[in-house]
Design an enzyme around this catalytic site. Structure first.
Site, PDB file in Angstrom:
ATOM      1  CB  ILE A  33      -0.963  -0.023   1.217  1.00 15.29           C
ATOM      2  CG1 ILE A  33      -2.177   0.840   0.969  1.00 15.29           C
ATOM      3  CG2 ILE A  33      -0.253   0.354   2.495  1.00 15.29           C
ATOM      4  CD1 ILE A  33      -3.293   0.625   1.984  1.00 15.29           C
ATOM      5  CG  ASN A  89      11.902  -5.347   7.466  1.00 12.64           C
ATOM      6  OD1 ASN A  89      13.092  -5.322   7.182  1.00 12.64           O
ATOM      7  ND2 ASN A  89      11.014  -4.550   6.900  1.00 12.64           N
ATOM      8  N   GLY A  95      12.330  -3.279  12.310  1.00 11.65           N
ATOM      9  CA  GLY A  95      11.381  -2.576  11.451  1.00 11.65           C
ATOM     10  C   GLY A  95      10.145  -3.364  11.084  1.00 11.65           C
ATOM     11  CG  HIS A 102       5.456  -9.153   5.631  1.00 13.16           C
ATOM     12  ND1 HIS A 102       5.139  -9.189   6.974  1.00 13.16           N
ATOM     13  CD2 HIS A 102       6.175  -8.023   5.460  1.00 13.16           C
ATOM     14  CE1 HIS A 102       5.639  -8.134   7.572  1.00 13.16           C
ATOM     15  NE2 HIS A 102       6.284  -7.399   6.682  1.00 13.16           N
ATOM     16  CG  LEU A 103      10.388 -12.481   0.768  1.00 15.71           C
ATOM     17  CD1 LEU A 103      11.352 -12.667   1.934  1.00 15.71           C
ATOM     18  CD2 LEU A 103      10.495 -13.664  -0.188  1.00 15.71           C
TER      19      LEU A 103
END
Ligand code: 5GP
Length: 115
Positions: A33, A89, A95, A102-103
């Site tokens: 997004i 992360n 972060g 998720h990649l």
């Protein structure tokens, strides 16, 4: 501890919108997004894992293999298979802000496929 109210769990359930790039039984790839590169996609496994450590330690082999296969199919679909970065992360201190593994797939090439 995995919280199934996180935004990516909602996206998998269809309770929150996303611009899908690729989806199969094991994984979903969708546009970030707030992209930080010309192409910035997120790929998530369809399972309850907080980060890459949890995923690689605890996900069944079939899901792990299906996830990495979906990564390959996604970058091939995007047309960036020879030129991208993949980042996971892990932990708030590094972060991570959404605690569903998720990649990030980022490339300075804009993807060639129209979605
Ligand atoms: P992290 O900081 O956890 O590695 O990355 C989380 C990423 O998820 C961020 O890059 C952020 O832009 C993205 N993100 C957060 N909320 C949403 C959302 O509702 N939809 C989409 N498509 N991406 C999101």
């Amino acid at each position: 501890m995995y919280d199934n109210n996180n935004i990516f769990a909602k996206i998998i359930r269809g309770d929150a919108p996303s611009t899908k790039i690729y989806e199969d039984d094991y994984a979903l790839a969708f546009q970030n997004i707030a992209p930080r590169a010309k192409t910035h996609i997120l790929i998530i496994p369809k399972g309850e894992y907080t980060d890459i450590y949890d995923f690689t330690a605890n996900a069944p082999t079939e899901l792990q293999s299906g996830f990495w296969n979906a990564v390959r199919k996604t970058v091939e679909k995007l047309g960036i298979s020879g030129n991208f970065r993949a980042v996971a992360n892990t932990g708030a201190g590094a972060g991570q802000s959404v605690f569903h593994f998720h990649l990030h797939i980022m490339s300075d090439e804009r993807f060639k496929t129209d979605f």
